[in-house]
Design an enzyme around this catalytic site. Structure first.
Site, short mmCIF file in Angstrom:
data_model
loop_
_atom_site.label_atom_id
_atom_site.label_comp_id
_atom_site.label_asym_id
_atom_site.label_seq_id
_atom_site.Cartn_x
_atom_site.Cartn_y
_atom_site.Cartn_z
N GLU A 93 -3.33 -10.03 3.18
CA GLU A 93 -4.12 -9.79 4.39
C GLU A 93 -5.10 -10.91 4.72
OE1 GLU A 93 -2.64 -5.71 3.33
OE2 GLU A 93 -3.31 -7.46 2.22
N GLU A 114 0.82 -1.21 0.00
CA GLU A 114 0.00 0.00 0.00
C GLU A 114 0.86 1.26 0.00
OE1 GLU A 114 -4.07 -1.50 2.10
OE2 GLU A 114 -2.38 -1.08 3.43
#
Length: 166
Positions: A138, A118
């Protein structure tokens, strides 16, 4: 010539020849991110933003990783309040990076996973080493995408491919 205006616990910060370099510096844990790293990162960004000599900012990682994302060992012992504080700093750093007034480049070495991915997405440009491994694991670690990856990646590659990847 490089000058180091401040000392940090979790990053290395250098400036010279119009370039600011923020190097994530927790190589023993593959630059896994904790709250202190995000606080350090924001202070360095603020310095680079306010220095008229700086024309571009490069973000990279020390050692063999850009960043493997959130420090999962640390997160196991965090309270809900501490986790919220961590996420608040992560998201604030992401917003500041996305809105940064000068060009930003992610120089991706090794792993760029989760929050590390990210962070790279939030930069204007990404340059990856041939052996870089980039992604959002994730779901495999019972976590969620928290730093804006879904929005950032779909702006780059379109919504359908972004959903497939995430």
């Amino acid at each position: 010539k490089s000058e180091s205006p401040m000392d940090f616990e979790c990053i290395l910060y250098e400036k010279g020849d119009g370039i600011a370099i923020i190097k994530l510096n927790r190589p023993k844990v593959l630059n896994a991110m904790n709250k202190r790293l995000w606080l350090d990162f924001q202070l360095a960004m603020e310095d680079a933003k306010n220095d008229p000599a700086i024309k571009v900012m490069i973000v990279t990682g020390a050692g063999r990783a850009f960043s493997t994302g959130a420090d999962l060992k640390e997160s196991k012992t965090r309270s809900i309040e501490d986790y919220r504080d961590y996420l608040a700093e992560l998201q604030e750093a992401s917003r500041k990076l996305i809105r940064f007034e000068k060009p930003t480049i992610a120089a991706i070495n090794g792993y760029a996973l989760g929050s590390g991915y990210e962070l790279a997405l939030a930069c204007d440009l990404r340059v990856a080493a041939e052996d870089a491994q980039i992604g959002s694991p994730e779901a495999k670690v019972t976590s969620s995408v928290t730093g804006g990856a879904m929005r950032l990646v779909q702006d780059l590659i379109g919504p359908a491919k972004a959903r497939e990847l995430l």
